[in-house]
Design a protein around this motif. Structure first.
Motif, mmCIF file in Angstrom:
data_model
loop_
_atom_site.group_PDB
_atom_site.id
_atom_site.type_symbol
_atom_site.label_atom_id
_atom_site.label_comp_id
_atom_site.label_asym_id
_atom_site.label_seq_id
_atom_site.Cartn_x
_atom_site.Cartn_y
_atom_site.Cartn_z
ATOM 1 N N ARG A 20 0.837 -1.207 0.000
ATOM 2 C CA ARG A 20 0.000 0.000 0.000
ATOM 3 C C ARG A 20 0.871 1.256 0.000
ATOM 4 O O ARG A 20 1.995 1.235 0.511
ATOM 5 C CB ARG A 20 -0.923 -0.005 1.216
ATOM 6 C CG ARG A 20 -2.088 -0.985 1.096
ATOM 7 C CD ARG A 20 -2.991 -0.889 2.311
ATOM 8 N NE ARG A 20 -2.362 -1.461 3.496
ATOM 9 C CZ ARG A 20 -2.649 -1.126 4.747
ATOM 10 N NH1 ARG A 20 -3.537 -0.186 4.989
ATOM 11 N NH2 ARG A 20 -2.034 -1.727 5.752
ATOM 12 N N THR A 49 -5.562 13.006 7.421
ATOM 13 C CA THR A 49 -5.675 13.526 6.059
ATOM 14 C C THR A 49 -4.997 12.584 5.068
ATOM 15 O O THR A 49 -5.517 12.338 3.966
ATOM 16 C CB THR A 49 -5.058 14.928 5.967
ATOM 17 O OG1 THR A 49 -5.798 15.820 6.813
ATOM 18 C CG2 THR A 49 -5.080 15.461 4.544
ATOM 19 N N ARG A 51 -4.631 9.357 5.434
ATOM 20 C CA ARG A 51 -5.509 8.188 5.319
ATOM 21 C C ARG A 51 -6.723 8.487 4.435
ATOM 22 O O ARG A 51 -7.118 7.665 3.600
ATOM 23 C CB ARG A 51 -5.987 7.746 6.707
ATOM 24 C CG ARG A 51 -4.889 7.259 7.641
ATOM 25 C CD ARG A 51 -5.473 6.702 8.930
ATOM 26 N NE ARG A 51 -4.429 6.495 9.920
ATOM 27 C CZ ARG A 51 -4.159 7.346 10.915
ATOM 28 N NH1 ARG A 51 -4.880 8.455 11.067
ATOM 29 N NH2 ARG A 51 -3.178 7.091 11.759
ATOM 30 N N ASP A 52 -7.304 9.665 4.631
ATOM 31 C CA ASP A 52 -8.503 10.026 3.883
ATOM 32 C C ASP A 52 -8.238 10.138 2.384
ATOM 33 O O ASP A 52 -9.180 10.088 1.579
ATOM 34 C CB ASP A 52 -9.063 11.363 4.388
ATOM 35 C CG ASP A 52 -9.651 11.274 5.787
ATOM 36 O OD1 ASP A 52 -9.910 10.146 6.257
ATOM 37 O OD2 ASP A 52 -9.839 12.335 6.411
ATOM 38 N N ASN A 53 -6.974 10.304 2.016
ATOM 39 C CA ASN A 53 -6.626 10.464 0.609
ATOM 40 C C ASN A 53 -5.905 9.244 0.029
ATOM 41 O O ASN A 53 -5.233 9.350 -0.986
ATOM 42 C CB ASN A 53 -5.801 11.733 0.424
ATOM 43 C CG ASN A 53 -6.653 12.984 0.496
ATOM 44 O OD1 ASN A 53 -7.223 13.420 -0.490
ATOM 45 N ND2 ASN A 53 -6.774 13.538 1.701
ATOM 46 N N GLY A 54 -6.057 8.106 0.705
ATOM 47 C CA GLY A 54 -5.669 6.848 0.094
ATOM 48 C C GLY A 54 -4.291 6.317 0.402
ATOM 49 O O GLY A 54 -3.813 5.419 -0.293
ATOM 50 N N ALA A 55 -3.631 6.830 1.457
ATOM 51 C CA ALA A 55 -2.288 6.338 1.786
ATOM 52 C C ALA A 55 -2.163 6.123 3.292
ATOM 53 O O ALA A 55 -3.066 6.455 4.069
ATOM 54 C CB ALA A 55 -1.219 7.307 1.286
ATOM 55 N N GLU A 207 -0.941 11.973 -11.139
ATOM 56 C CA GLU A 207 -0.454 11.002 -12.114
ATOM 57 C C GLU A 207 0.766 11.534 -12.862
ATOM 58 O O GLU A 207 1.685 10.780 -13.190
ATOM 59 C CB GLU A 207 -1.565 10.645 -13.091
ATOM 60 C CG GLU A 207 -2.700 9.840 -12.486
ATOM 61 C CD GLU A 207 -3.616 10.660 -11.580
ATOM 62 O OE1 GLU A 207 -4.308 10.053 -10.737
ATOM 63 O OE2 GLU A 207 -3.634 11.909 -11.701
ATOM 64 N N ALA A 296 -0.492 12.138 -0.414
ATOM 65 C CA ALA A 296 -1.166 10.850 -0.383
ATOM 66 C C ALA A 296 -1.687 10.478 -1.767
ATOM 67 O O ALA A 296 -1.584 9.315 -2.192
ATOM 68 C CB ALA A 296 -2.312 10.888 0.625
ATOM 69 N N ARG A 297 -2.236 11.445 -2.494
ATOM 70 C CA ARG A 297 -2.741 11.155 -3.840
ATOM 71 C C ARG A 297 -1.599 10.798 -4.794
ATOM 72 O O ARG A 297 -1.751 9.933 -5.662
ATOM 73 C CB ARG A 297 -3.542 12.346 -4.362
ATOM 74 C CG ARG A 297 -4.819 12.608 -3.566
ATOM 75 C CD ARG A 297 -5.782 13.515 -4.297
ATOM 76 N NE ARG A 297 -5.257 14.854 -4.496
ATOM 77 C CZ ARG A 297 -5.399 15.866 -3.632
ATOM 78 N NH1 ARG A 297 -6.046 15.658 -2.481
ATOM 79 N NH2 ARG A 297 -4.912 17.051 -3.894
ATOM 80 N N ALA A 300 -0.490 7.261 -3.934
ATOM 81 C CA ALA A 300 -1.448 6.297 -4.461
ATOM 82 C C ALA A 300 -1.293 6.142 -5.968
ATOM 83 O O ALA A 300 -1.377 5.022 -6.507
ATOM 84 C CB ALA A 300 -2.870 6.730 -4.111
ATOM 85 N N SER A 312 1.085 -7.831 -6.379
ATOM 86 C CA SER A 312 1.168 -6.567 -7.064
ATOM 87 C C SER A 312 1.677 -6.725 -8.492
ATOM 88 O O SER A 312 2.535 -7.575 -8.765
ATOM 89 C CB SER A 312 2.094 -5.606 -6.308
ATOM 90 O OG SER A 312 1.534 -5.301 -5.060
#
Length: 315
Positions: A20, A49, A51-55, A207, A296-297, A300, A312
């Motif tokens: 992850r 914050t 965690r909320d954004n995927g990391a 990205e 975090a984004r 991810a 993976s």
């Protein structure tokens, strides 16, 4: 003989094992960057914050000489409330470990430890840099040289506006550190949106940042950091006139009281807090929370794609 190897918090160990995305966070903002009791509350908000954004958040620090990637809540609370917590740059890590110290890691140390732990993205508020009057004092943050050989993305709001922003950008160029603006060709000025200088490169999405990281790895040429300047929206910055007036007053106080070296930054940040009646603190908190979300984004976006078979697949 004592084993001084890096320790990992349980949540970080599990994230590493599962593939992850993980975001590194410094601990100096907890122990030295924010006043009590706000520091503990904000430290928890930063982690949430991420965690909320995927990391997965990995706050880095030292407890009793044990260098840890992924402090737990009790350890963060300890650094937030304890007196005598050392401010640790890279050069201090081994000495602090040998003496059993409690320590909070700077941008330089956090970047170096995160890279050693295989973490590729780090969120902070503002970088250290070249201090004003450095032509006579030679006062320059170790952040710059550390980033010159540390392969990590640093999401920041530029360098702290109390520093010489132009000279810092020149040093980053000399040291081969890549610099890009996120959604802008202007380098941010920490408390203020525009630091007064252009940057050559602009990246507009997580990205795109992840693609730059992948290209660097594939090329195998550069091992330095990518500094990503993430400016505050203009309506969230500290009023520029108030900023400039407060900075001028703070610099005058520094000269009058003979404050130099490591004491300069915390002194000036405290001066900003007092003189702006807490408005600079609110801006500082907005900065780190926005940077944590973006980091975090990016993490991810850069993470390997999960396979439905449970392992993976490289992106």
């Amino acid at each position: 003989m004592t084993d001084f190897s890096i320790q990992y918090g349980g949540h970080v160990s599990r994230a590493r094992g599962d593939g992850r995305p993980v975001v590194a966070l410094e601990s100096t903002i907890v122990s030295h960057g924010l006043p009590r009791p706000d520091n503990l509350r904000v430290a928890r908000e930063i982690e949430q914050t991420v965690r909320d954004n995927g990391a997965v958040p990995a706050t880095i620090g030292m407890i009793g000489g044990r260098l840890t990637v992924g402090l737990d809540d009790a350890q963060i609370e300890h650094l937030a409330g304890a007196d005598g917590v050392a401010k640790l740059s890279v050069r201090d890590l081994a000495l602090a470990a040998a003496t059993g110290a409690d320590g909070a890691t700077t941008v330089a140390a956090t970047s170096a430890v995160a890279a050693a732990a295989g973490i590729g993205v780090f969120a902070t508020g503002g970088l250290g840099g070249v201090h004003r009057e450095a032509n006579t004092t030679f006062d320059e943050s170790a952040d710059l040289t550390a980033l010159s050989h540390t392969p990590i993305v640093v999401v920041c709001a530029g360098v702290k506006s109390i520093l010489d922003v132009g000279a810092t950008l020149e040093r980053l160029e000399t040291l081969g550190v890549a610099v890009a603006g996120y959604g802008t060709h202007r380098f941010p000025g920490f408390f203020v949106t525009d630091g007064g200088f252009d940057v050559d490169w602009r990246l507009d999405t997580p990205e795109q940042v992840a693609a730059a990281v992948a290209a660097r790895a594939d090329h195998g040429v550069s091992s330095g950091a990518l500094v990503l300047g993430h400016p505050l929206p203009a309506d969230e910055q500290l009023d520029p006139e108030l900023h400039d007036r407060t900075l001028a007053e703070g610099l005058a106080l520094l000269a009058r009281e003979g404050i130099t070296g490591k004491a300069v930054t915390p002194f000036l940040l405290a001066h900003f807090h007092d003189s702006t009646e807490g408005r600079s603190l609110a801006v500082n908190v907005r900065i780190i929370l926005r940077n944590a979300a973006l980091a975090a984004r990016i993490a991810a976006a850069a993470a390997p794609a999960p396979s439905p078979l449970g392992f993976s697949i490289p992106a």
